[in-house]
Design an enzyme around this catalytic site. Structure first.
Site, PDB file in Angstrom:
ATOM      1  N   SER A  14       0.686  -1.199   0.679  1.00  0.00           N
ATOM      2  CA  SER A  14      -0.078   0.157   0.252  1.00  0.00           C
ATOM      3  C   SER A  14       1.008   1.680  -0.170  1.00  0.00           C
ATOM      4  CB  SER A  14      -0.892   0.422   1.190  1.00  0.00           C
ATOM      5  OG  SER A  14      -0.676   0.489   1.890  1.00  0.00           O
ATOM      6  N   ALA A  15       0.720   3.011  -0.606  1.00  0.00           N
ATOM      7  CA  ALA A  15       1.012   3.787  -0.561  1.00  0.00           C
ATOM      8  C   ALA A  15       1.688   3.886   1.042  1.00  0.00           C
ATOM      9  CB  ALA A  15       0.253   4.566  -1.087  1.00  0.00           C
ATOM     10  N   CYS A  16       0.561   3.401   1.692  1.00  0.00           N
ATOM     11  CA  CYS A  16       0.726   4.344   3.349  1.00  0.00           C
ATOM     12  C   CYS A  16       1.956   3.113   3.998  1.00  0.00           C
ATOM     13  CB  CYS A  16      -0.151   3.966   4.030  1.00  0.00           C
ATOM     14  SG  CYS A  16      -1.023   2.515   4.337  1.00  0.00           S
ATOM     15  N   ALA A  17       2.499   2.114   3.086  1.00  0.00           N
ATOM     16  CA  ALA A  17       3.064   1.276   4.111  1.00  0.00           C
ATOM     17  C   ALA A  17       4.889   0.947   3.017  1.00  0.00           C
ATOM     18  CB  ALA A  17       3.213  -0.267   4.314  1.00  0.00           C
ATOM     19  N   ALA A  18       5.033   2.310   1.969  1.00  0.00           N
ATOM     20  CA  ALA A  18       6.036   2.500   1.512  1.00  0.00           C
ATOM     21  C   ALA A  18       7.387   2.274   1.506  1.00  0.00           C
ATOM     22  CB  ALA A  18       5.665   3.867  -0.011  1.00  0.00           C
TER      23      ALA A  18
END
Length: 74
Positions: A14-18
């Protein structure tokens, strides 16, 4: 990278876990083993995604999988 070269942009999380090397907490919460969850690929769809975009992504993904299996060159 092969998908990107074919015009399909995907992510491994996910983008928040980049930048994280941890498996997706969503996938592990679903009971998927961490070893498998770390190999996931995320496709994002939006309001302007068309059926043609999806069809193109499916064809590109099938082509990359065939290449990885040694069935043909990209």
């Amino acid at each position: 990278m092969d998908l990107q070269n074919l015009g399909v942009l995907v992510s491994s999380g996910s983008a928040c876990a980049a930048g994280s090397s941890e498996p997706s907490h969503v996938l592990t919460a679903l009971g998927i083993p961490a070893e498998l969850a770390t190999t996931s690929v995320r496709f994002s769809l939006g309001r302007e995604t068309t059926e043609a975009h999806v069809d193109s992504a499916i064809r590109a993904t099938a082509q990359v999988i065939a290449h990885l299996r040694g069935e043909h060159a990209l």
